[in-house]
Write a protein that holds these residues in place. Structure first.
Motif, PDB file in Angstrom:
ATOM      1  N   GLU A   1       0.955  -1.213  -0.016  1.00  0.00           N
ATOM      2  CA  GLU A   1       0.043   0.034  -0.059  1.00  0.00           C
ATOM      3  C   GLU A   1       0.865   1.160   0.055  1.00  0.00           C
ATOM      4  O   GLU A   1       0.563   2.412  -0.557  1.00  0.00           O
ATOM      5  CB  GLU A   1      -0.964  -0.100   1.415  1.00  0.00           C
TER       6      GLU A   1
ATOM      7  N   GLU B   1       1.058   6.469  -1.966  1.00  0.00           N
ATOM      8  CA  GLU B   1       0.369   5.711  -1.264  1.00  0.00           C
ATOM      9  C   GLU B   1      -0.682   5.112  -2.485  1.00  0.00           C
ATOM     10  O   GLU B   1      -1.332   5.916  -3.204  1.00  0.00           O
ATOM     11  CB  GLU B   1      -0.850   6.310  -0.221  1.00  0.00           C
ATOM     12  N   ARG B   2      -0.864   3.746  -2.317  1.00  0.00           N
ATOM     13  CA  ARG B   2      -1.511   2.982  -3.250  1.00  0.00           C
ATOM     14  C   ARG B   2      -2.871   3.324  -2.950  1.00  0.00           C
ATOM     15  O   ARG B   2      -3.504   2.973  -1.622  1.00  0.00           O
ATOM     16  CB  ARG B   2      -1.075   1.771  -3.571  1.00  0.00           C
ATOM     17  N   GLU B   3      -3.945   3.232  -3.853  1.00  0.00           N
ATOM     18  CA  GLU B   3      -5.283   3.172  -3.762  1.00  0.00           C
ATOM     19  C   GLU B   3      -5.742   1.842  -4.316  1.00  0.00           C
ATOM     20  O   GLU B   3      -4.944   1.397  -5.416  1.00  0.00           O
ATOM     21  CB  GLU B   3      -5.854   4.284  -4.335  1.00  0.00           C
ATOM     22  N   TYR B   4      -6.929   1.269  -3.918  1.00  0.00           N
ATOM     23  CA  TYR B   4      -7.139   0.198  -4.236  1.00  0.00           C
ATOM     24  C   TYR B   4      -7.720   0.035  -5.908  1.00  0.00           C
ATOM     25  O   TYR B   4      -8.441   0.992  -6.262  1.00  0.00           O
ATOM     26  CB  TYR B   4      -8.585  -0.436  -3.420  1.00  0.00           C
TER      27      TYR B   4
END
Length: 387
Positions: A47, A65-68
């Motif tokens: 994430e 930051e990774r988003e879904y």
């Protein structure tokens, strides 16, 4: 230091939000150095990402930051950042070794692109693109990576499970036995597709039956066994020969009962014959159900059946063929002429099937996919239909 040079960044992707640009070199993700796109996919699954990038010769650290569901969205100049692993085997039937000879120095006049002369045996290309590999050049570091990243499925060229016979076929006296390697992959949770390239008088007969039996014992980790005949160009200098039609009929007759037995016991055919066997033998290809999920269609297994099924679907949808000329290799020509001819008569269309003899690789290469563009264009000159 490895790392991949970025060639493109998708809009609205994680890479775009991180400010990455074409020309940047992605060196690390969360402190892990990167050797290829498989490393990128694996380490970018977290994430929170810290990316070490080299931009115009200067290191740059980017946190994001990774988003879904948001992809990283990066394309690279090459899928492997540290080159591609060459094949060290010396198979008499290696098709790459049977390419037209290249000129020295200036290669502008060469008939084929440079990449077709590359003899690769890289497990990463197997995981990415389904290339068949021999497992003869894996290091312990490679095995550790396979265990960590579970690269699956892999596509394996087996040819024979008898150790000495396989060493003879691959031209290497020092290669490891294949069955322990297959078992080790299975223990790691890695699935496999396998192929057996048959050479007359070498690995067929009792040797083929033993190889099939040994591989079938590894189901379900071992998902498929493809059997294809050796292919030889006019540049072949080894001692191999091609299969004759009567021999192809014997191969089909020998292996069809094994397929039926596997279906009865396992629910899948497991063993799949390439289309060339049936066409050479002058026999119809099996029904679509026998190919299950067409897992080796890119190996020439099930292409004819898919063509026949597509023809039925087009007919059911009311599609009418346009007038024109269809170019194909000489092996599929009788089937193509029959199927297309029936469809043309039914729809009142004018379609000519034009078989083209392969001059680039030689008349022994009869499949459509290996026809050269120049000889296709030459064959079409003066054709009334399709101009």
């Amino acid at each position: 230091m490895n790392g991949g040079r970025i060639s493109a960044v998708e809009r609205d992707s994680l890479g775009a939000r991180a400010g990455l640009r074409p020309g940047d070199v992605l060196l690390e993700i969360n402190g892990y150095s990167l050797c290829d796109v498989l490393d990128v996919q694996y380490y970018a699954a977290d994430e929170s990402l810290e990316l070490l990038v080299l931009r115009e010769g200067r290191p740059l650290v980017v946190e994001v930051e990774r988003e879904y569901g948001l992809p990283l969205g990066l394309d690279f100049e090459s899928p492997t950042f540290d080159g591609i692993r060459d094949c060290d085997n010396r198979c008499e039937f290696c098709f790459v070794s049977q390419m037209p000879p290249r000129s020295r120095g200036n290669v502008r006049g060469d008939p084929l692109r440079r990449s077709l002369y590359l003899r690769d045996d890289d497990y990463r290309y197997s995981a990415l693109y389904g290339s068949f590999i021999t497992l003869t050049n894996l290091t312990e570091e490679d095995w550790e990576r396979l265990e960590e990243q579970r690269l699956s499925p892999l596509y394996l060229s087996v040819h024979a499970t008898e150790p000495e016979l396989r060493r003879s076929l691959l031209g290497r006296p020092d290669i490891p036995e294949i069955l322990p390697q297959i078992d080790r992959l299975a223990e790691l949770g890695i699935e496999m597709h396998t192929q057996i390239v048959l050479v007359p008088g070498r690995n067929d007969g009792r040797h083929l039956r033993r190889t099939i039996a040994d591989l079938a014992e590894r189901y379900p980790s071992l998902l498929s066994i493809g059997v294809v005949p050796v292919g030889l160009t006019r540049y072949h200098r080894g001692g191999c020969r091609l299969y004759r039609p009567d021999e192809a009929r014997r191969i089909v007759a020998e292996l069809t009962p094994l397929q039926a037995a596997f279906r009865a016991r396992l629910g899948v055919s497991l063993l799949y014959l390439s289309d060339e066997w049936y066409l050479l033998a002058g026999q119809e290809v099996p029904d679509g159900a026998w190919y299950d999920d067409y897992c080796q269609i890119e190996n020439g297994i099930g292409l004819v059946r898919q063509f026949l099924e597509d023809r039925k679907r087009l007919d059911a949808a009311g599609c009418r063929p346009a007038d024109g000329t269809l170019v194909c290799g000489t092996l599929i020509a009788p089937t193509m002429e029959r199927v297309v001819g029936e469809w043309a008569v039914q729809c009142g269309a004018r379609i000519e099937v034009l078989p083209v003899v392969n001059r680039l690789f030689g008349e022994t290469v009869t499949v459509s996919g290996l026809l050269g563009g120049a000889e296709v264009l030459a064959a079409l000159r003066g054709q009334e239909l399709g101009q």
